[in-house]
Design a protein around this motif. Structure first.
Motif, PDB file in Angstrom:
ATOM      1  N   UNK A 119       0.842  -1.195   0.000  1.00 46.38           N
ATOM      2  CA  UNK A 119       0.000   0.000   0.000  1.00 46.38           C
ATOM      3  C   UNK A 119       0.878   1.246   0.000  1.00 46.38           C
ATOM      4  N   UNK A 120       0.393   2.281  -0.679  1.00 43.73           N
ATOM      5  CA  UNK A 120       1.119   3.539  -0.762  1.00 43.73           C
ATOM      6  C   UNK A 120       0.170   4.688  -0.473  1.00 43.73           C
ATOM      7  N   UNK A 121       0.669   5.653   0.276  1.00 40.21           N
ATOM      8  CA  UNK A 121      -0.095   6.885   0.498  1.00 40.21           C
ATOM      9  C   UNK A 121       0.860   8.070   0.415  1.00 40.21           C
ATOM     10  N   UNK A 122       0.375   9.209  -0.084  1.00 40.50           N
ATOM     11  CA  UNK A 122      -0.937   9.419  -0.683  1.00 40.50           C
ATOM     12  C   UNK A 122      -0.987   8.908  -2.114  1.00 40.50           C
ATOM     13  N   UNK A 151       6.671  10.023   1.336  1.00 40.28           N
ATOM     14  CA  UNK A 151       5.774   9.064   0.696  1.00 40.28           C
ATOM     15  C   UNK A 151       5.821   7.775   1.508  1.00 40.28           C
ATOM     16  N   UNK A 152       4.621   7.304   1.859  1.00 36.99           N
ATOM     17  CA  UNK A 152       4.553   6.123   2.708  1.00 36.99           C
ATOM     18  C   UNK A 152       4.392   4.850   1.884  1.00 36.99           C
ATOM     19  N   UNK A 153       5.023   3.789   2.340  1.00 37.50           N
ATOM     20  CA  UNK A 153       4.884   2.473   1.716  1.00 37.50           C
ATOM     21  C   UNK A 153       4.845   1.432   2.824  1.00 37.50           C
ATOM     22  N   UNK A 204       8.558   1.285   4.598  1.00 33.25           N
ATOM     23  CA  UNK A 204       9.737   1.783   3.879  1.00 33.25           C
ATOM     24  C   UNK A 204       9.395   3.153   3.303  1.00 33.25           C
ATOM     25  N   UNK A 205       9.436   4.200   4.123  1.00 32.27           N
ATOM     26  CA  UNK A 205       9.075   5.535   3.640  1.00 32.27           C
ATOM     27  C   UNK A 205      10.163   6.177   2.796  1.00 32.27           C
TER      28      UNK A 205
END
Lengths: 111, 114
Positions: B5-8, B21-23, B74-75
């Motif tokens: 999943x990734x956000x945003x 960026x988030x992962x 893993x950001x």
């Protein structure tokens, strides 16, 4: 890392078989051949992987000749939903694989 | 499993701003990586990690930082955004090493830097 060469684009019609060939002349003994599919606005998705001869799964077949300098991804009876970009990659057997994506082959399937 | 999943999904930044960026992945995968994809191009590796606490640079690391404090996350940090960083960013994970293990990609983050 072995460099790969693929056609930039291909056109087909629904129901036809599509064969996409990839050239990888410098492939090493321990390298595998992997194909990914990418739809617009999505991340790539693994399709199939092989080392030699033929591999088949529910989505595609992969043909690799004895010299392994090329490979052919075969998509049987394509549909409109197979319109995507297809990437051929060569990966080593061990260690972290820094995937090298070229520009891929853009397949357009028409009605 | 949610997979990767990734956000945003979308982000607009002004030049000079920073962001993360988030992962995340819930498959207990050892290997994680970040790629960027520019229009009409293939993916290029930014940074990767072979396990918690271990990261390394890929092909295009300048302007980006990463850390891996847990197996799951893993950001990717953009330190000072530049228009050249306008791209689609994909996070990927795989179980372990070698070409025998397929990489799973997230849905991507579309970043625009003005």
């Amino acid at each position: 890392l072995a460099k790969t060469t693929q056609p930039i684009s291909m056109d087909s019609y629904e129901g036809q078989e599509v064969n996409i060939t990839c050239s990888h002349n410098n492939i090493a003994t321990n390298d595998y051949i992997t194909w990914y599919q990418q739809f617009p606005s999505q991340g790539p998705r693994f399709i199939i992987q092989g080392y030699k001869t033929k591999v088949t799964n529910e989505v595609a077949s992969l043909f690799i000749p004895a010299d392994r300098k090329s490979s052919t991804l075969s998509l049987p009876r394509v549909s409109l939903s197979d319109t995507a970009v297809y990437y051929c990659l060569v990966e080593g057997r061990t260690g972290f694989q820094k995937l090298v994506f070229g520009t891929g082959t853009r397949l357009l399937v028409s009605p | 499993n949610a997979g990767v999943t990734q956000t945003p999904k979308f982000q607009v930044l002004k030049t000079g701003q920073s962001m993360t960026l988030q992962c995340a992945q819930d498959m207990n995968h050892e290997y994680m990586s970040w790629y960027r994809q520019d229009p009409g191009m293939g993916l290029r590796l930014i940074h990767y990690s072979v396990g918690a606490g271990i990261t390394d640079q890929g092909e295009v690391p300048n302007g980006y930082n990463v850390s891996r404090s847990t197996t799951e996350d893993f950001p990717l940090r953009l330190l000072s955004a530049a228009p050249s960083q306008t791209s689609v960013y994909f996070c990927a994970s795989s179980l372990t090493s070698g070409g025998l293990y397929e990489q799973y990609f997230g849905p991507g983050t579309r970043l625009t830097v003005t």
